[in-house]
Scaffold this motif. Structure first.
Motif, PDB file in Angstrom:
ATOM      1  N   PRO A  26     -56.437  42.486  -0.917  1.00 48.44           N
ATOM      2  CA  PRO A  26     -56.158  43.692  -0.677  1.00 48.44           C
ATOM      3  C   PRO A  26     -56.878  44.954  -0.945  1.00 48.44           C
ATOM      4  O   PRO A  26     -57.921  44.798  -1.807  1.00 48.44           O
ATOM      5  N   GLU A  27     -56.495  46.081  -0.490  1.00 51.02           N
ATOM      6  CA  GLU A  27     -57.397  47.277  -0.693  1.00 51.02           C
ATOM      7  C   GLU A  27     -57.333  47.527  -2.146  1.00 51.02           C
ATOM      8  O   GLU A  27     -56.243  47.730  -2.804  1.00 51.02           O
ATOM      9  N   PRO A  28     -58.395  47.619  -2.913  1.00 51.13           N
ATOM     10  CA  PRO A  28     -58.401  48.092  -4.274  1.00 51.13           C
ATOM     11  C   PRO A  28     -57.917  49.626  -4.635  1.00 51.13           C
ATOM     12  O   PRO A  28     -57.749  50.297  -3.553  1.00 51.13           O
ATOM     13  N   GLN A  29     -57.845  49.731  -5.810  1.00 49.67           N
ATOM     14  CA  GLN A  29     -57.414  51.116  -6.082  1.00 49.67           C
ATOM     15  C   GLN A  29     -58.478  51.730  -7.196  1.00 49.67           C
ATOM     16  O   GLN A  29     -58.564  51.381  -8.395  1.00 49.67           O
ATOM     17  N   PRO A  30     -59.382  52.273  -6.676  1.00 49.29           N
ATOM     18  CA  PRO A  30     -60.702  52.595  -7.422  1.00 49.29           C
ATOM     19  C   PRO A  30     -60.467  53.614  -8.576  1.00 49.29           C
ATOM     20  O   PRO A  30     -61.096  53.458  -9.637  1.00 49.29           O
ATOM     21  N   LEU A  31     -59.312  54.405  -8.445  1.00 47.90           N
ATOM     22  CA  LEU A  31     -59.244  55.320  -9.532  1.00 47.90           C
ATOM     23  C   LEU A  31     -58.410  54.361 -10.684  1.00 47.90           C
ATOM     24  O   LEU A  31     -58.887  54.606 -11.869  1.00 47.90           O
ATOM     25  N   ARG A  32     -57.621  53.465 -10.295  1.00 46.17           N
ATOM     26  CA  ARG A  32     -57.064  52.531 -11.544  1.00 46.17           C
ATOM     27  C   ARG A  32     -57.989  51.867 -12.155  1.00 46.17           C
ATOM     28  O   ARG A  32     -58.170  51.684 -13.165  1.00 46.17           O
ATOM     29  N   ASP A  33     -58.984  51.366 -11.109  1.00 49.71           N
ATOM     30  CA  ASP A  33     -60.184  50.518 -11.859  1.00 49.71           C
ATOM     31  C   ASP A  33     -61.148  51.214 -12.749  1.00 49.71           C
ATOM     32  O   ASP A  33     -61.251  50.861 -13.955  1.00 49.71           O
ATOM     33  N   ARG A  34     -61.472  52.535 -12.351  1.00 50.78           N
ATOM     34  CA  ARG A  34     -62.389  53.384 -13.104  1.00 50.78           C
ATOM     35  C   ARG A  34     -61.568  53.604 -14.498  1.00 50.78           C
ATOM     36  O   ARG A  34     -62.229  53.448 -15.678  1.00 50.78           O
ATOM     37  N   PHE A  35     -60.279  53.939 -14.501  1.00 57.18           N
ATOM     38  CA  PHE A  35     -59.427  54.271 -15.709  1.00 57.18           C
ATOM     39  C   PHE A  35     -59.354  53.134 -16.657  1.00 57.18           C
ATOM     40  O   PHE A  35     -59.436  53.195 -17.899  1.00 57.18           O
ATOM     41  N   GLU A  36     -58.965  52.135 -16.041  1.00 57.21           N
ATOM     42  CA  GLU A  36     -58.759  50.858 -17.103  1.00 57.21           C
ATOM     43  C   GLU A  36     -60.003  50.105 -17.383  1.00 57.21           C
ATOM     44  O   GLU A  36     -59.987  49.759 -18.582  1.00 57.21           O
ATOM     45  N   LEU A  37     -61.114  50.419 -16.683  1.00 50.38           N
ATOM     46  CA  LEU A  37     -62.291  49.639 -17.344  1.00 50.38           C
ATOM     47  C   LEU A  37     -62.776  50.377 -18.446  1.00 50.38           C
ATOM     48  O   LEU A  37     -63.238  49.867 -19.526  1.00 50.38           O
ATOM     49  N   ALA A  38     -62.705  51.740 -18.237  1.00 50.95           N
ATOM     50  CA  ALA A  38     -63.228  52.692 -19.439  1.00 50.95           C
ATOM     51  C   ALA A  38     -62.068  52.629 -20.524  1.00 50.95           C
ATOM     52  O   ALA A  38     -62.685  52.516 -21.855  1.00 50.95           O
ATOM     53  N   LEU A  39     -61.045  52.179 -20.412  1.00 52.04           N
ATOM     54  CA  LEU A  39     -59.715  52.323 -21.371  1.00 52.04           C
ATOM     55  C   LEU A  39     -60.109  50.916 -22.225  1.00 52.04           C
ATOM     56  O   LEU A  39     -59.983  50.833 -23.269  1.00 52.04           O
TER      57      LEU A  39
END
Length: 228
Positions: free
Chosen positions: A85-98
């Motif tokens: 499925p199409e990823p959610q780049p904003l969520r990925d960046r936020f959660e990886l940093a978190l």
């Protein structure tokens, strides 16, 4: 005794209420209800400002990296796969940093499903982009299909759930290369990793299944206990 604040990651989706259709911050209620039952105070974290992760971590006593759509392949150096499925780049960046900030601050973490993948990638690990290509079966992707996994009895996960547990955990991706400081502590019968832990961390556990939905699974309780 005051309830420790437990952050729960969420995501943006189109939602409808009354005649309105708007983008909304969504989080399945099972996470918040499980935290509340365990004695914590749930706080939903919208994936908005990556620069705010240090502030979140300073204010939280624990963190749930929640499930959801698969992590985008660019986060761990793989090519896109049209079956994913199409990823959610904003969520990925936020959660990886978190996740990185929480690990550095020794904040207790419970990483669920996608959250386990986020934790692994945040620590420099990689994922299997499409699991059926590796195991030559699709049992892992079957919704509602229970299977028994083996758990290391010496791990925090093993002390919480025992050496064997039956789970339902449909997924199309899995841990490939473990990230820095992570150990595999639970496996399916085909040796696919179903649980990981951070070495030397107060409580850093990732599982492929959903403990917030499983009656009798005490992992959320163990997270809240560590948060205290």
């Amino acid at each position: 005794m005051s309830r420790p604040l437990i952050g729960i990651t969420a995501y943006f989706e189109a939602a409808r209420w009354d005649t309105w259709v708007r983008e909304a911050v969504l989080s399945p209620p099972a996470y918040a209800k499980a935290v509340e039952r365990a004695g914590g105070a749930p706080v939903i974290l919208p994936p908005i400002n990556v620069n705010a992760v240090d502030d979140y971590v300073r204010g939280l006593r624990g963190l749930i990296l929640a499930g959801g759509v698969e992590v985008g392949p660019d986060a761990y150096g793989e090519e896109p796969d049209e079956r994913v499925p199409e990823p959610q780049p904003l969520r990925d960046r936020f959660e990886l940093a978190l996740a990185r900030a929480a690990v550095q601050a020794d904040v207790p973490i419970l990483a669920v499903g996608r959250g386990m993948h986020v934790l692994n990638v945040a620590q420099g690990g990689s994922l299997i982009p499409w699991l059926p290509d590796v195991v030559d079966h699709d049992r892992h992707a079957e919704s509602g299909q229970a299977h028994v996994i083996q758990v290391s009895v010496s791990s925090k996960l093993g002390k919480a759930v025992g050496d064997r547990i039956e789970v339902v955990s449909p997924h199309d991706q899995s841990v490939k290369r473990l990230g820095n400081g992570l150990l595999a502590v639970a496996w399916a019968d085909d040796q696919i990793v179903e649980g990981i832990e951070l070495q030397g961390h107060r409580f850093g556990v990732g599982v492929q299944w959903h403990p917030e939905r499983a009656p009798g699974d005490r992992l959320v309780e163990h997270l809240v206990e560590a948060a205290r």
